[in-house]
Design a protein around this motif. Sequence first.
Motif, PDB file in Angstrom:
ATOM      1  N   ARG A  30       0.836  -1.192   0.000  1.00 12.53           N
ATOM      2  CA  ARG A  30       0.000   0.000   0.000  1.00 12.53           C
ATOM      3  C   ARG A  30       0.877   1.250   0.000  1.00 12.53           C
ATOM      4  O   ARG A  30       1.861   1.340   0.706  1.00 12.53           O
ATOM      5  CB  ARG A  30      -0.919  -0.002   1.213  1.00 12.53           C
ATOM      6  N   THR A  31       0.490   2.239  -0.797  1.00 11.95           N
ATOM      7  CA  THR A  31       1.310   3.436  -0.945  1.00 11.95           C
ATOM      8  C   THR A  31       0.778   4.621  -0.161  1.00 11.95           C
ATOM      9  O   THR A  31       1.205   5.737  -0.363  1.00 11.95           O
ATOM     10  CB  THR A  31       1.388   3.840  -2.429  1.00 11.95           C
ATOM     11  N   GLY A  32      -0.177   4.413   0.715  1.00 12.15           N
ATOM     12  CA  GLY A  32      -0.732   5.500   1.486  1.00 12.15           C
ATOM     13  C   GLY A  32      -1.922   6.153   0.809  1.00 12.15           C
ATOM     14  O   GLY A  32      -2.515   7.073   1.343  1.00 12.15           O
ATOM     15  N   GLY A  64     -11.760  -0.688   7.110  1.00  7.46           N
ATOM     16  CA  GLY A  64     -10.958   0.395   6.580  1.00  7.46           C
ATOM     17  C   GLY A  64      -9.868  -0.139   5.656  1.00  7.46           C
ATOM     18  O   GLY A  64      -9.925  -1.276   5.202  1.00  7.46           O
ATOM     19  N   PRO A  65      -8.838   0.688   5.380  1.00  5.24           N
ATOM     20  CA  PRO A  65      -7.758   0.275   4.479  1.00  5.24           C
ATOM     21  C   PRO A  65      -7.007  -0.973   4.946  1.00  5.24           C
ATOM     22  O   PRO A  65      -6.350  -1.639   4.159  1.00  5.24           O
ATOM     23  CB  PRO A  65      -6.825   1.482   4.457  1.00  5.24           C
ATOM     24  N   ALA A  66      -7.101  -1.302   6.230  1.00  2.00           N
ATOM     25  CA  ALA A  66      -6.426  -2.503   6.732  1.00  2.00           C
ATOM     26  C   ALA A  66      -6.967  -3.770   6.071  1.00  2.00           C
ATOM     27  O   ALA A  66      -6.298  -4.797   6.069  1.00  2.00           O
ATOM     28  CB  ALA A  66      -6.587  -2.604   8.245  1.00  2.00           C
ATOM     29  N   ALA A  67      -8.168  -3.696   5.503  1.00  6.80           N
ATOM     30  CA  ALA A  67      -8.735  -4.850   4.805  1.00  6.80           C
ATOM     31  C   ALA A  67      -7.815  -5.285   3.661  1.00  6.80           C
ATOM     32  O   ALA A  67      -7.639  -6.479   3.429  1.00  6.80           O
ATOM     33  CB  ALA A  67     -10.126  -4.519   4.268  1.00  6.80           C
ATOM     34  N   LEU A  68      -7.222  -4.326   2.990  1.00 11.50           N
ATOM     35  CA  LEU A  68      -6.294  -4.657   1.907  1.00 11.50           C
ATOM     36  C   LEU A  68      -5.011  -5.253   2.454  1.00 11.50           C
ATOM     37  O   LEU A  68      -4.478  -6.211   1.908  1.00 11.50           O
ATOM     38  CB  LEU A  68      -5.988  -3.409   1.071  1.00 11.50           C
ATOM     39  N   ASP A  69      -4.515  -4.696   3.566  1.00 14.12           N
ATOM     40  CA  ASP A  69      -3.295  -5.225   4.176  1.00 14.12           C
ATOM     41  C   ASP A  69      -3.452  -6.674   4.600  1.00 14.12           C
ATOM     42  O   ASP A  69      -2.490  -7.441   4.575  1.00 14.12           O
ATOM     43  CB  ASP A  69      -2.889  -4.387   5.384  1.00 14.12           C
ATOM     44  N   LYS A  70      -4.648  -7.049   4.970  1.00 14.33           N
ATOM     45  CA  LYS A  70      -4.894  -8.440   5.400  1.00 14.33           C
ATOM     46  C   LYS A  70      -4.847  -9.403   4.228  1.00 14.33           C
ATOM     47  O   LYS A  70      -4.569 -10.582   4.403  1.00 14.33           O
ATOM     48  CB  LYS A  70      -6.245  -8.548   6.101  1.00 14.33           C
ATOM     49  N   LEU A  71      -5.123  -8.908   3.026  1.00 15.64           N
ATOM     50  CA  LEU A  71      -5.126  -9.765   1.845  1.00 15.64           C
ATOM     51  C   LEU A  71      -3.756  -9.875   1.188  1.00 15.64           C
ATOM     52  O   LEU A  71      -3.429 -10.881   0.575  1.00 15.64           O
ATOM     53  CB  LEU A  71      -6.128  -9.244   0.813  1.00 15.64           C
ATOM     54  N   LEU A  72      -2.970  -8.810   1.289  1.00 16.85           N
ATOM     55  CA  LEU A  72      -1.677  -8.777   0.623  1.00 16.85           C
ATOM     56  C   LEU A  72      -0.549  -8.977   1.631  1.00 16.85           C
ATOM     57  O   LEU A  72      -0.655  -8.544   2.758  1.00 16.85           O
ATOM     58  CB  LEU A  72      -1.481  -7.428  -0.075  1.00 16.85           C
TER      59      LEU A  72
END
Length: 73
Positions: A30-32, A64-72
């Motif tokens: 993620r780039t912020g 929130g955006p952490a949903a993406l962090d959990k997948l990648l």
Amino acid sequence: MSTSQPDASRPSEARAGDDRATPDDLLHTRTGTDVSPEDLVLAAGRDVTPQNLEWARRKLADEGPAALDKLLP
């Protein structure tokens, strides 16, 4: 003609670091920027369909955006 295998007799530099783990902060992609529902659908390996976009919207609303962090990684 030699029957020895050249790679077997010398240590491989590529293998030297294979047993070390990559630090967690280097793995996240993620780039912020804001995470869109499309980003989440694609990161989950799903097709972009109305149903999957709705799933992603709900997941982003909950996590929130952490949903993406959990997948990648």
